[in-house]
Design a protein around this motif. Sequence first.
Motif, PDB file in Angstrom:
ATOM      1  N   UNK A   1      92.806  47.180  -0.584  1.00 15.30           N
ATOM      2  CA  UNK A   1      92.422  46.809   0.776  1.00 15.30           C
ATOM      3  C   UNK A   1      93.169  45.560   1.256  1.00 15.30           C
ATOM      4  N   UNK A   2      93.343  45.428   2.559  1.00 18.17           N
ATOM      5  CA  UNK A   2      93.957  44.236   3.136  1.00 18.17           C
ATOM      6  C   UNK A   2      93.319  43.959   4.490  1.00 18.17           C
ATOM      7  N   UNK A   3      93.455  42.731   4.982  1.00 18.57           N
ATOM      8  CA  UNK A   3      92.868  42.382   6.278  1.00 18.57           C
ATOM      9  C   UNK A   3      93.919  42.471   7.376  1.00 18.57           C
ATOM     10  N   UNK A   4      93.494  42.913   8.536  1.00 16.54           N
ATOM     11  CA  UNK A   4      94.380  42.911   9.691  1.00 16.54           C
ATOM     12  C   UNK A   4      93.598  42.373  10.889  1.00 16.54           C
ATOM     13  N   UNK A   5      94.242  41.494  11.653  1.00 16.72           N
ATOM     14  CA  UNK A   5      93.554  40.876  12.797  1.00 16.72           C
ATOM     15  C   UNK A   5      93.939  41.550  14.103  1.00 16.72           C
ATOM     16  N   UNK A   6      92.964  41.644  14.989  1.00 15.23           N
ATOM     17  CA  UNK A   6      93.202  42.242  16.301  1.00 15.23           C
ATOM     18  C   UNK A   6      92.599  41.351  17.380  1.00 15.23           C
TER      19      UNK A   6
ATOM     20  N   UNK B   1      95.548  51.496  21.794  1.00 13.29           N
ATOM     21  CA  UNK B   1      96.747  50.665  21.747  1.00 13.29           C
ATOM     22  C   UNK B   1      96.805  49.934  20.411  1.00 13.29           C
ATOM     23  N   UNK B   2      97.237  50.623  19.347  1.00 16.89           N
ATOM     24  CA  UNK B   2      97.147  50.037  17.995  1.00 16.89           C
ATOM     25  C   UNK B   2      98.205  48.957  17.736  1.00 16.89           C
TER      26      UNK B   2
ATOM     27  N   UNK C   1     101.179  41.150  17.363  1.00 17.63           N
ATOM     28  CA  UNK C   1     101.982  41.930  18.288  1.00 17.63           C
ATOM     29  C   UNK C   1     102.729  43.078  17.633  1.00 17.63           C
ATOM     30  N   UNK C   2     102.458  43.313  16.332  1.00 16.43           N
ATOM     31  CA  UNK C   2     103.135  44.414  15.637  1.00 16.43           C
ATOM     32  C   UNK C   2     102.382  45.720  15.870  1.00 16.43           C
ATOM     33  N   UNK C   3     103.143  46.796  15.968  1.00 13.90           N
ATOM     34  CA  UNK C   3     102.529  48.111  16.102  1.00 13.90           C
ATOM     35  C   UNK C   3     101.953  48.513  14.735  1.00 13.90           C
TER      36      UNK C   3
END
Lengths: 255, 202
Positions: A21-26, A46-47, A52-54
Amino acid sequence: MNEQKTVRFIVTRQDTADSAPYNEEFEIPYRPNMNVISALMEIRRNPVNKKGEKTTPITWDMNCLEEVCGACSMNINGKPRQSCTALVDQLEQPIRLAPMNTFPVTRDLQVDRSRMFDTLKRVKAWVPIDGTYDLGPGPRMPERKRQWAYELSKCMTCGVCLEACPNVNSKSNFIGAQPLSQVRLFNAHPTGAMNRDERLETIMSEGGLEGCGNSQNCVQSCPKGIPLTTSIAALNREATVHSFRRFFGSDHAVD
Amino acid sequence: MADNREFFYRRLHSLLGVIPIGLFMTQHLVVNHFATKGEDEFNQAADFMANLPFVLILESLVIFLPLLFHAIYGLYIAFTAKNNIGTHGYFRNWMFMLQRVSGVVTLVFIAWHVWETRVQAALGADVDFQMMENILNNPFMLVFYIVGVLSAIFHFSNGLWSFCVGWGIAVSPRSQQVVTYATLIVFVVLSIIGLRAIFAFV
């Protein structure tokens, strides 16, 4: 002065069942009355992550969107609950979303809850009436008892009680509060009670009733307010009586 | 019995914690309390307990064997839990965690305490007021004994609550709350008795 208000999310993601698992911020634009699901839908539309990375859209389960199906359960700011009724306005930001990893993670926030459905089969959480001829109407249930049983029947097998329980984990085979309370429900039913001993025997075996350590997190966490710990304590009493009857033999073993 | 071994072990574990271990601990603390009346009174009471008829059989059946089972099975229970008070800081969850921590602390304390007194007695030492005074003269041992005695009493009091729920004596939320208050009183009363005895040696 017309700066756009935004909502921040930190999501625990996992690409496959076996990967790390890893964290991703939005960060997404705020709209009034958002719930966590509408935010996840916005990310899906709009992922793009905070940098700002797709990225790939987040996977999660959902169905009824009104807190009766249990499918959209996940850890929201550390506590397991349904994401449909988790309102963004009431949550501290950044909002942290993570899968309920008491269950095997399929992908991102989606988990496989089948262990609960398997235990429901194990404890025979139903009223058996199938047969080759019409059995006629069953015994009547007093209205007061029906109202009491209705509370237990609200269980939607969401898995929040298992996720909150310190004794449901990979080191133990405890089945958790959810199927136990269902045993209480079906043993209370006038027709279901005909298989009462069978269900008791099952929950008195490995991984059953005795796995409970009374942290009582389940009853604190249950979104439906089901009196889970009362059910467990009541079953403890029935199990005590049943074990004495089984050991010494009893004239009342069948009623 | 084969398929419900877990049920039997868990219930036995719960029962042994109260009868005889809990009862023995209460009696032990009460006998210790003679120390507050003076050296002679304590020695007399300790002598009476140490010279009971069939003392080895009594000790084995009432103390050592139940304690051994309770300790070993208890360790297994303690280490299968995955504590989560960080995200679920409810009162009962704290008690759940503390029950496991106090159990392990009590086990360490009792192992040392049995070695220092009962095993030494078997090797010829005199277990009397003087001995305890010497042990508790050391400030480190004094703290160790206070922590050990308090965690044993906590483990017993909270275990009494679990016993009542586990055997189906306290079922409704109200009755479980009443038992919480009752066991709180047990904790306070036994703690006063235990600490008074310890400080009588200092």
